[in-house]
Design a protein around this motif. Structure first.
Motif, PDB file in Angstrom:
ATOM      1  N   ALA A 189       1.913  23.129   5.506  1.00 62.27           N
ATOM      2  CA  ALA A 189       1.693  22.067   6.484  1.00 62.27           C
ATOM      3  C   ALA A 189       0.229  21.854   6.831  1.00 62.27           C
ATOM      4  N   SER A 190      -0.659  22.767   6.392  1.00 57.31           N
ATOM      5  CA  SER A 190      -2.071  22.634   6.766  1.00 57.31           C
ATOM      6  C   SER A 190      -2.651  21.289   6.337  1.00 57.31           C
TER       7      SER A 190
ATOM      8  N   LEU B 149       1.625  31.637  17.745  1.00 57.03           N
ATOM      9  CA  LEU B 149       0.875  32.041  16.548  1.00 57.03           C
ATOM     10  C   LEU B 149       1.799  32.303  15.363  1.00 57.03           C
ATOM     11  N   ARG B 150       2.946  32.927  15.631  1.00 57.88           N
ATOM     12  CA  ARG B 150       3.902  33.163  14.527  1.00 57.88           C
ATOM     13  C   ARG B 150       4.450  31.836  13.999  1.00 57.88           C
ATOM     14  N   SER B 151       4.713  30.909  14.912  1.00 56.43           N
ATOM     15  CA  SER B 151       5.206  29.595  14.484  1.00 56.43           C
ATOM     16  C   SER B 151       4.162  28.871  13.649  1.00 56.43           C
ATOM     17  N   LEU B 152       2.895  28.992  14.044  1.00 54.29           N
ATOM     18  CA  LEU B 152       1.821  28.383  13.264  1.00 54.29           C
ATOM     19  C   LEU B 152       1.724  29.010  11.874  1.00 54.29           C
ATOM     20  N   THR B 153       1.886  30.331  11.814  1.00 57.37           N
ATOM     21  CA  THR B 153       1.829  31.026  10.526  1.00 57.37           C
ATOM     22  C   THR B 153       2.938  30.542   9.593  1.00 57.37           C
ATOM     23  N   ALA B 154       4.157  30.459  10.133  1.00 58.76           N
ATOM     24  CA  ALA B 154       5.286  29.982   9.328  1.00 58.76           C
ATOM     25  C   ALA B 154       5.078  28.539   8.900  1.00 58.76           C
TER      26      ALA B 154
ATOM     27  N   GLU C 276       0.859  -1.173   0.000  1.00 61.75           N
ATOM     28  CA  GLU C 276       0.000   0.000   0.000  1.00 61.75           C
ATOM     29  C   GLU C 276       0.899   1.227   0.000  1.00 61.75           C
ATOM     30  N   TYR C 277       0.462   2.272  -0.693  1.00 62.36           N
ATOM     31  CA  TYR C 277       1.271   3.481  -0.819  1.00 62.36           C
ATOM     32  C   TYR C 277       0.569   4.661  -0.160  1.00 62.36           C
ATOM     33  N   TYR C 278       1.299   5.356   0.684  1.00 62.59           N
ATOM     34  CA  TYR C 278       0.752   6.486   1.434  1.00 62.59           C
ATOM     35  C   TYR C 278       1.592   7.726   1.184  1.00 62.59           C
ATOM     36  N   ALA C 279       0.995   8.896   1.454  1.00 64.11           N
ATOM     37  CA  ALA C 279       1.705  10.168   1.344  1.00 64.11           C
ATOM     38  C   ALA C 279       1.219  11.082   2.461  1.00 64.11           C
ATOM     39  N   LEU C 280       2.130  11.792   3.094  1.00 59.42           N
ATOM     40  CA  LEU C 280       1.760  12.692   4.181  1.00 59.42           C
ATOM     41  C   LEU C 280       0.867  13.813   3.660  1.00 59.42           C
ATOM     42  N   GLY C 281      -0.331  13.907   4.220  1.00 53.57           N
ATOM     43  CA  GLY C 281      -1.249  14.969   3.831  1.00 53.57           C
ATOM     44  C   GLY C 281      -1.643  14.934   2.374  1.00 53.57           C
TER      45      GLY C 281
END
Length: 533
Positions: A238-239, A227-232, A137-142
């Protein structure tokens, strides 16, 4: 079907009559690999510059949940070693997980191609080589890359692992754990990154500041960093890694209709420029399995063998709490039937506490071009048992597809160190063609289950809907499927004690309270309604 060479032997330990003519020291080494039960064939002994095909080097199947290390310099054959071991595990009915960093392990599903090099290697080590493909089986992150998307919810991922990928310091990590604790106690589900952003923003607003006063509060400065780390993080794309449907790691434990273990290949080449992200996601998969699998004790064969490539990325700049969690996971998951192999360049890349848990070693060649290389070589030699080999000379002289091996015998004792010429994989040594890969992914019964992302109501939507009108407690009552005021009668202490976040928060200050904390080493949350493996 299983390779006839890997099936259990009903005869005495496998030391052939011709092996009796081996040099005495080589015979002693070969005798250390003469097992009576099922074993994987690694290759043939190298001694005094010669390959001795009558002296086979093997590893007992039952010892593969005692973990291992595959190490060596770039280009020495580590990837082919993973493929060789994965094939034989699959043939024995053991599922395998492979992190495919370079994108060249996808060929395991297709039969290999015979050529002069393969035929020569097979002749050298007395291997009856047959071109064979294995169920995969083949998977990919996100969903970034070609594969079934693997996602995690923010709640499921937990504050410790998320702090790791956001590169937060210890104080910020503890503050993030407090945010998770608050969301957990108020029933604000953190499904994706916008949910987390909404909760952090709320807790630093005039309306939300009072919510955390009794727990120490969340400073505006720390919230700003988070919050800045989440923005970057979101700017890096990465969402897509966080959301639903969340991947059920039980999918990694499947076998095919013919009884062979399914090889799960996670393609990481599309995200290899974000090594800390994918290495932490690999640890989430392992921690999630750890939470759900029952204790088995000693087993005849592993339930799963998990190969964690580029292992040094897990440990670079890791916090003390993170390292402690990895060490405990590795130590305890063995009794649940899962073997973990760390794949890296030198044993020095792995902390001593983790290295001590690894019973099986396949060490490919090392280079000694610089003083640092020489230091790493010396350190590697010291990690092996005493041996008649000059290991410093052997390790710098090994060719591609050769390695120094020591494993655990059927009695759990280390085998003699054996320089080994490894067998050739029987599946395709290279990437599967793009069209064939896309067909395999689209044709998987798992594709429809995970392909399309779902954005249901969670913390972000509830806070937006209730802004300026309702407090979090009222929003909790209004949420679909919640228990209203009856649920509110449960004391805060009880709600906190039951939360997965509390377990992480308690551990971060050095507290361990009973089995439930032990079962949640990374603070990752168990999902309700999940089937027992």
């Amino acid at each position: 079907m299983p390779d006839r060479e890997t099936m259990p032997s009903a005869s005495a330990p496998e030391v052939s009559a011709r092996a009796a003519a081996l040099p005495q020291e080589a015979l002693r080494i070969a005798s250390g690999y003469a097992f009576t039960g099922p074993a994987l064939h690694l290759g043939a002994l190298l001694w005094d510059g010669q390959c001795l095909p009558d002296a086979q080097v093997r590893v007992p199947l039952a010892m593969l949940n005692r973990h291992g290390l595959v190490a060596g310099a770039t280009g020495t054959g580590k990837t082919k070693t993973l493929q060789l071991i994965a094939e034989q595990l699959s043939a024995q009915g053991v599922p395998v997980f492979l992190a495919d960093i370079k994108g060249d392990l996808s060929g395991i599903a297709a039969p290999g191609r015979p050529d002069a090099r393969v035929e020569g290697r097979a002749a050298d080590v007395h291997q009856r080589w047959t071109a064979t493909g294995f169920p995969a089986e083949y998977y990919a992150l996100g969903g970034i890359g070609r594969g079934i998307p693997v996602r995690a919810t923010v709640t499921g991922f937990g504050p410790l692992l998320l702090s790791r990928v956001l590169r937060l310091n210890r104080t910020q990590e503890q503050s993030l754990a407090l945010v998770f604790h608050y969301a957990d106690s108020k029933g604000l589900e953190l499904i994706d990154l916008k949910d987390l952003r909404a909760v952090v923003t709320f807790l630093t607003s005039d309306e939300g500041k009072s919510e955390l006063k009794t727990a120490g509060g969340l400073s505006a400065a720390t919230a700003g960093v988070i919050l800045r780390s989440l923005t970057a993080f979101e700017a890096q794309g990465a969402s897509g890694f966080f959301g639903e449907p969340e991947f059920d790691t039980g999918e990694l434990l499947r076998t095919a209709e013919d009884g062979r273990g399914v090889v799960s290949v996670l393609e990481l080449s599309a995200v290899q420029e974000r090594p800390q992200l994918f290495s932490t996601f690999l640890m989430w998969l392992l921690a999630d399995l750890f939470h759900d699998l029952p204790e088995l004790g000693d087993v005849d064969k592993p339930r799963l063998v998990f190969f964690l490539d580029e292992a040094h990325l897990l440990f670079d700049d890791a916090s003390e709490a993170f390292l402690e969690s990895i060490t405990q996971t590795v130590r305890l998951i063995r009794s649940k039937g899962v073997g973990v192999f760390f794949v890296t360049q030198t044993p020095e890349d792995v902390p001593a506490e983790v290295l001590a848990q690894l019973g099986n070693r396949v060490q490919h060649a090392l280079r000694a071009f610089t003083p640092d290389d020489q230091q790493a070589l010396n350190a590697t030699v010291k990690t092996f048992p005493k041996s008649p080999y000059d290991l410093e000379e052997v390790l710098t002289g090994l060719g591609t597809g050769e390695a120094v091996v020591t494993v655990l015998s059927e009695k759990g004792a280390p085998t003699p160190v054996a320089a080994t010429r490894l067998r050739a994989p029987e599946s395709l040594m290279g990437p599967l063609g793009q069209e064939a890969l896309e067909r395999a992914v689209a044709g998987s019964p798992l594709y429809e289950r995970y392909a399309r992302a779902v954005d249901r109501e969670s913390a972000y939507e509830r806070l937006e809907r209730g802004r300026g009108a309702k407090g979090p407690d009222e929003m909790r009552d209004a949420a679909p499927g919640r228990g209203g005021r009856a649920e509110e009668q449960q004391s805060m202490a009880e709600r906190v004690a039951e939360s997965g976040v509390f377990r992480s928060l308690a551990r971060s200050v050095g507290t361990q309270i009973g089995r439930e904390i032990t079962r949640s080493l990374f603070g990752t949350a168990r999902r309700s309604g999940r089937r027992r493996r």
